[in-house]
Motif scaffolding. Structure first.
Motif, short mmCIF file in Angstrom:
data_model
loop_
_atom_site.label_atom_id
_atom_site.label_comp_id
_atom_site.label_asym_id
_atom_site.label_seq_id
_atom_site.Cartn_x
_atom_site.Cartn_y
_atom_site.Cartn_z
N UNK A 380 0.80 -1.23 0.00
CA UNK A 380 0.00 0.00 0.00
C UNK A 380 0.83 1.28 0.00
N UNK A 381 2.04 1.25 0.54
CA UNK A 381 2.88 2.45 0.57
C UNK A 381 3.51 2.73 -0.79
N UNK A 382 4.11 1.71 -1.40
CA UNK A 382 4.73 1.90 -2.71
C UNK A 382 3.69 1.94 -3.82
N UNK A 383 2.61 1.18 -3.67
CA UNK A 383 1.65 1.06 -4.75
C UNK A 383 2.31 0.48 -5.97
N UNK A 384 1.89 0.92 -7.14
CA UNK A 384 2.57 0.53 -8.39
C UNK A 384 3.83 1.39 -8.50
N UNK A 385 4.98 0.75 -8.68
CA UNK A 385 6.24 1.48 -8.61
C UNK A 385 7.17 1.12 -9.76
N UNK A 386 8.05 2.06 -10.08
CA UNK A 386 9.02 1.89 -11.14
C UNK A 386 10.34 2.54 -10.73
N UNK A 387 11.45 1.88 -10.95
CA UNK A 387 12.78 2.44 -10.72
C UNK A 387 13.42 2.72 -12.07
N UNK A 388 14.17 3.80 -12.16
CA UNK A 388 14.74 4.17 -13.46
C UNK A 388 16.00 5.02 -13.25
N UNK A 389 16.78 5.16 -14.31
CA UNK A 389 17.93 6.07 -14.30
C UNK A 389 19.22 5.41 -14.72
N UNK A 390 20.28 6.16 -14.61
CA UNK A 390 21.60 5.65 -15.00
C UNK A 390 22.62 6.77 -15.09
N UNK A 391 23.87 6.41 -15.34
CA UNK A 391 24.97 7.39 -15.30
C UNK A 391 25.09 8.25 -16.56
N UNK A 392 24.40 7.89 -17.65
CA UNK A 392 24.61 8.63 -18.89
C UNK A 392 25.92 8.24 -19.54
N UNK A 393 26.49 9.16 -20.31
CA UNK A 393 27.75 8.87 -20.99
C UNK A 393 27.63 8.96 -22.48
N UNK A 394 28.36 8.11 -23.17
CA UNK A 394 28.36 8.11 -24.64
C UNK A 394 27.17 7.30 -25.15
N UNK A 395 25.99 7.90 -25.09
CA UNK A 395 24.74 7.20 -25.37
C UNK A 395 24.34 7.36 -26.84
N UNK A 396 24.41 6.29 -27.58
CA UNK A 396 23.96 6.30 -28.96
C UNK A 396 24.68 7.27 -29.85
N UNK A 397 25.93 7.59 -29.52
CA UNK A 397 26.68 8.55 -30.34
C UNK A 397 27.90 7.87 -30.98
#
Length: 397
Positions: A380-397
Motif C-alpha cells: 500500500x505504501x509503494x503502490x505501483x512502482x518503477x525504478x529508473x535512471x543511469x549514469x549517462x555517458x556516450x549514449x547512442x553517439x
C-alpha cells in the motif's frame, strides 16, 4: 603627389569606419560600438517585459529573484487571445484523492504569501527572455521526442484507443549535474494526444535540471504544455496559458531539498486531471491544486491517447549525456535508485487504475546508459512502482 598628414589619415580612417558601421547596422555611442539590431532587440525585450510583468500589489524579495503578487484576474494567462473572456475556475469540480507521505517536504507552501485575490508570480527578467529565445524551438522544442541527443527511460501507457483522463505519481527528486546550459535531466508524468509529431498536444509536470530555461543548475518543479498543430506551448509561464489559482506557491521556485544517494529521500506528488465539467486540465502538486490549462488552448486534447511516467535527458551533439534519476542504474533499492511510486491513471470509468499487464510498455532508448525496472504493485505504501535512471555517458553517439 598628394601628401597626407597623420591627422588627415586618421580622419579618413574614421570616416570609413563610420560608413562601414552605418552600412552594417552598427553605430558608436560614448566610444562603444553597438548593433542597431541589438538595440531594437533590447527595446523589444523591454516591451515584452512590460506585458509579462503585471503591476504588483505586493513585492517579495526571494533568494536571488523577485516575486510579485498579481491580481488573479490580471495574471499573464489572460494575455492569450483565446482566454480573453475566460472565467476563472477557482477549484476543481471533482474530488481528488490525497496521498500522505512523510517525504513530501521538498516544496513549501507559504501561508499569507500574498494578499487575498492575488497570486504569486516570479518576475520575468531580460535574461529569462534571452534564454527563452536561445532555445532551438522557443515554443515547444523540448517536447520533440525523436531528436539526436535525447534519451528516455520509463513506462508508457498503450496507444490502443483507450482514452486517458488523468495520471498521477510520486516522484523521487534528485539534483544531478549537467555539463552545460543546453543539457537537461528530468523526471515527469505526461498525458498526450497525437497521431504524428506535428499534431502533438501534451501536458507534463515533474522536476527538471535545465539551466537554459531556469538560469542555473538547481532542480525545479515544472509544468509544460504544447500544441504542435498551432506551434504553441512553453514551460511554466514563459508564454500565456496556465491559469494559476494557488496563492501559496509560485512557479520557478527551486526545490529546496532533494534526495541523497543511499540516504534521505524527498518526493514530489504530481497529478494531471481533466475536469469533465469544464474541460480544464488541472495540475496538482503535493495534493494542492495549483491551477489549470483551459481546454480551449488545445486543438485536440479532449482526452489523451498516450501517457506515462518517464525520466529524460538531452544533450547537444558530441557531448556525453548527463546522468538520469539518481545517476545510478536500478538495483531494486529505493534509497539508491530514483523511482515513481503510487503510479495511477484514469480511463472513461474515472477511477484510479494501476499499470497492469497489457496496459503499458517499458522503454529505454539506450540500455547502456539508462535502465528501467517496473516492479508492479508492491504494498500500500509503494503502490505501483518503477525504478529508473543511469549514469549517462556516450549514449547512442
Amino acid at each position: 603627389m598628394v601628401i597626407f598628414s597623420l591627422e588627415m589619415i586618421a580622419n579618413i580612417i574614421t570616416i570609413f569606419l563610420y560608413l562601414y558601421l552605418a552600412t552594417n547596422n552598427y553605430y558608436i555611442v560614448d566610444g562603444r560600438i553597438t548593433s542597431i539590431s541589438q538595440d531594437l532587440d533590447d527595446l523589444d525585450l523591454e516591451r515584452q517585459l512590460k506585458l509579462i510583468n503585471k503591476p504588483p500589489l505586493k513585492t517579495i524579495q526571494a533568494d536571488g529573484y523577485i516575486v510579485d503578487c498579481i491580481d488573479i484576474n490580471k495574471q499573464p494567462a489572460f494575455d492569450n487571445p483565446l482566454l480573453k473572456n475566460h472565467k476563472i475556475q477557482l477549484k476543481p469540480s471533482f474530488e481528488v484523492t490525497s496521498t500522505k507521505s512523510t517525504r513530501l517536504s521538498s516544496i513549501v507552501f507559504e501561508e499569507d504569501l500574498c494578499p487575498n485575490g492575488t497570486i504569486p508570480i516570479r518576475r520575468t527578467t531580460k535574461d529569462d527572455l534571452i534564454r527563452a529565445k536561445m532555445l532551438s524551438d522557443p515554443n515547444a522544442g523540448i517536447l520533440n521526442k525523436d531528436i539526436p541527443g535525447r534519451h528516455y527511460a520509463g513506462l508508457n501507457l498503450n496507444k490502443d484507443g483507450t482514452p486517458y483522463y488523468a495520471i498521477s505519481g510520486i516522484i523521487d527528486t534528485y539534483n544531478l549535474p549537467v555539463q552545460n546550459a543546453d543539457q537537461i535531466t528530468s523526471a515527469y508524468i505526461y498525458l498526450s494526444n497525437q497521431e504524428s509529431v506535428r499534431d502533438k498536444n501534451i501536458i507534463m509536470a515533474g522536476w527538471e535540471v535545465h539551466p537554459r530555461v531556469f538560469g542555473d543548475g538547481k532542480t525545479y518543479f515544472f509544468i509544460r504544455w504544447a500544441d504542435k498543430t498551432k506551434n504553441k506551448g512553453c514551460t511554466n509561464l514563459i508564454c500565456p496559458g496556465f491559469v494559476q489559482v494557488e496563492p501559496r506557491f509560485h512557479l520557478g521556485k527551486p526545490v529546496a531539498q532533494t534526495s541523497i544517494y543511499n540516504g534521505k529521500q524527498f518526493e514530489l506528488k504530481v497529478d494531471i486531471f481533466l475536469d469533465s465539467k469544464t474541460n480544464n486540465w488541472w495540475v496538482r502538486l503535493n495534493n494542492i491544486s495549483l491551477g489549470y490549462y483551459p481546454g480551449i488552448l488545445f486543438s485536440k486534447l479532449a482526452f489523451a491517447n498516450l501517457g506515462g511516467w518517464t525520466g529524460m535527458t538531452s544533450t547537444p551533439a558530441a557531448i556525453h549525456s548527463p546522468p538520469m534519476g539518481s545517476g545510478h542504474f536500478p538495483d531494486n533499492n529505493l534509497y539508491r535508485t530514483c523511482y515513481f511510486r503510487q503510479m495511477s491513471f484514469q480511463t472513461s470509468t474515472r477511477t484510479n487504475l494501476g499499470p497492469v499487464k497489457n496496459t503499458y510498455a517499458v522503454a529505454s532508448t539506450d540500455s547502456s546508459c539508462y535502465g528501467v525496472e517496473y516492479t508492479g504493485f508492491n504494498d500500500p505504501i509503494q503502490g505501483y512502482a518503477m525504478l529508473f535512471g543511469g549514469p549517462g555517458g556516450n549514449c547512442g553517439q
